[in-house]
Design an enzyme around this catalytic site. Structure first.
Site, mmCIF file in Angstrom:
data_model
loop_
_atom_site.group_PDB
_atom_site.id
_atom_site.type_symbol
_atom_site.label_atom_id
_atom_site.label_comp_id
_atom_site.label_asym_id
_atom_site.label_seq_id
_atom_site.Cartn_x
_atom_site.Cartn_y
_atom_site.Cartn_z
ATOM 1 N N GLY A 27 4.295 -40.069 10.491
ATOM 2 C CA GLY A 27 4.849 -41.406 10.370
ATOM 3 C C GLY A 27 3.954 -42.418 11.049
ATOM 4 O O GLY A 27 2.863 -42.091 11.533
ATOM 5 N N LYS A 85 -1.911 -42.383 2.210
ATOM 6 C CA LYS A 85 -1.961 -43.547 3.101
ATOM 7 C C LYS A 85 -3.359 -43.727 3.685
ATOM 8 O O LYS A 85 -3.801 -44.860 3.918
ATOM 9 C CB LYS A 85 -0.893 -43.424 4.193
ATOM 10 C CG LYS A 85 -1.055 -42.241 5.143
ATOM 11 C CD LYS A 85 -1.690 -42.649 6.448
ATOM 12 C CE LYS A 85 -1.840 -41.474 7.392
ATOM 13 N NZ LYS A 85 -2.463 -41.883 8.683
ATOM 14 N N SER A 96 -6.821 -47.926 12.988
ATOM 15 C CA SER A 96 -6.979 -46.901 11.961
ATOM 16 C C SER A 96 -8.456 -46.676 11.661
ATOM 17 O O SER A 96 -9.164 -47.582 11.235
ATOM 18 C CB SER A 96 -6.262 -47.325 10.677
ATOM 19 O OG SER A 96 -6.717 -46.569 9.571
ATOM 20 N N ARG A 97 -8.921 -45.448 11.866
ATOM 21 C CA ARG A 97 -10.330 -45.167 11.584
ATOM 22 C C ARG A 97 -10.616 -45.180 10.080
ATOM 23 O O ARG A 97 -11.736 -45.488 9.675
ATOM 24 C CB ARG A 97 -10.759 -43.839 12.207
ATOM 25 C CG ARG A 97 -9.928 -42.626 11.862
ATOM 26 C CD ARG A 97 -10.454 -41.424 12.634
ATOM 27 N NE ARG A 97 -9.672 -40.221 12.394
ATOM 28 C CZ ARG A 97 -8.681 -39.796 13.164
ATOM 29 N NH1 ARG A 97 -8.338 -40.504 14.223
ATOM 30 N NH2 ARG A 97 -8.021 -38.692 12.895
#
Length: 325
Positions: free
Chosen positions: A135, A190, A253-254
């Site tokens: 999540g 995602k 976020s990489r």
């Protein structure tokens, strides 16, 4: 409470180990990187992954995998998806027949049929209690005790209840979701969409373009979920739209940072090197395209990403796909 072993002391594994230990669960932590393990034991925190929060006394760092798993029934694997199967194969002889296996790994295995629960069933048993935690959750925020809610899904009610007792506290909540295959798929899509969002922004497009692309990407994700036997409303879950929003809109976020670098003209190899950790979205684009082909799905966003990485589609043509109807 019996101990739980956490395999993988990267940022996410460390953060989850902190949640467990703070919540009163005897927690064991191990990593294959010996120098990292040495620093964890010395510093009692994970400075290598920028997690300075001190380890509680109930969090013990182990140098030996055999010692880590001695007299343990519950195991949590938190490693990159491309080594997940290898880790399972390594630990299987060291664990009892009644082992219960959870993972917070996001992504596909490198070989078909790609879904991680399939390999757990093959290496251990199809009856092995298994669970997945997934999540919207940046590891640094979880470690810093920022309020977080993610999904918990699995195949065994008793194991799910046990994990709820171990994890749930004021700042870390688990929402149950009965769709193991659908949630796993969301862990893949995602990250790919986060790369796409980064590309949009790196090219200099504004919020309109990114939002249109994400809306279409979520629609394509729902079609994929249904095709592999998942539930339609999983797309609306914390692991679905929740994790997609997080991963696509924040530079922690990489995968998004990787996309930003590409959109600004960077080379794939150098961009991956600069990130310094696994870019799961890049690794899983080809596998997702194979699944789409198997189910005869036409998915312009995900196919466009595949063609950009593995064919001759330009960034400009990819951006056209993002906003086409």
């Amino acid at each position: 409470m019996t101990p739980i072993a956490v395999i993988g002391a990267g940022s996410w594994g460390t953060a989850l180990a902190l949640v467990l230990a703070r919540n009163g669960s005897p927690t064991r932590l191990w990593d294959i990187n010996e120098s990292l393990v040495a620093s964890l034991k010395k510093d009692r925190c994970n400075l290598a992954y920028d997690i300075p929060e001190k380890f509680p006394d109930s969090l013990e760092v182990f140098e030996s995998l055999e010692s880590l798993l001695a007299d343990v029934q519950d195991v949590l694997i938190v490693v990159p998806s491309h080594v997940f199967v290898r880790v399972c194969q390594t630990i299987q002889p060291l664990l009892p027949a009644n082992v219960r296996l959870a993972w917070a790994t996001k992504g596909f295995a490198p070989t078909p049929p790609y879904f991680l629960d399939y390999f757990v069933g093959e290496i251990f048993s199809k009856d092995t209690p298994m669970a997945l935690l997934c999540g919207p959750s940046f590891a640094k925020e979880v470690a810093a005790e920022q309020p977080t809610a993610i999904n918990l899904t699995g195949n065994n009610e008793a194991f799910i209840e046990s994990l709820l007792k171990r994890f749930v506290c004021r700042n870390f909540r688990l929402q149950r979701r009965a769709d193991l295959v659908g949630i796993q798929l969301c862990t893949v899509t995602k990250n790919i969409l986060a790369i796409a969002a980064g590309i949009c922004d790196g090219l200099g497009y504004a919020a309109n373009t990114r939002s249109a692309m994400l809306a279409k990407g979520l629609q394509e994700t729902q079609r994929l979920i249904l095709a592999v036997g998942g539930k339609a409303d999983t797309i609306l879950s914390l692991a679905g739209v929740g994790d997609t929003i997080l991963t696509c809109t924040d530079n922690q976020s990489r995968n998004r940072r990787f996309g930003l670098a590409l959109g600004r003209g960077g080379h794939i190899v150098q961009a991956k090197k600069d990130i310094g950790q696994a870019v799961e979205g890049y690794d899983n684009v080809k596998q997702l395209q194979e699944i789409a082909n198997q189910h005869q799905l036409i998915l312009p966003i995900f196919n466009g990403m595949y063609r950009y990485f593995y064919a001759d589609l330009s960034l400009e043509k990819l951006a056209d796909i993002f906003i086409s109807v």
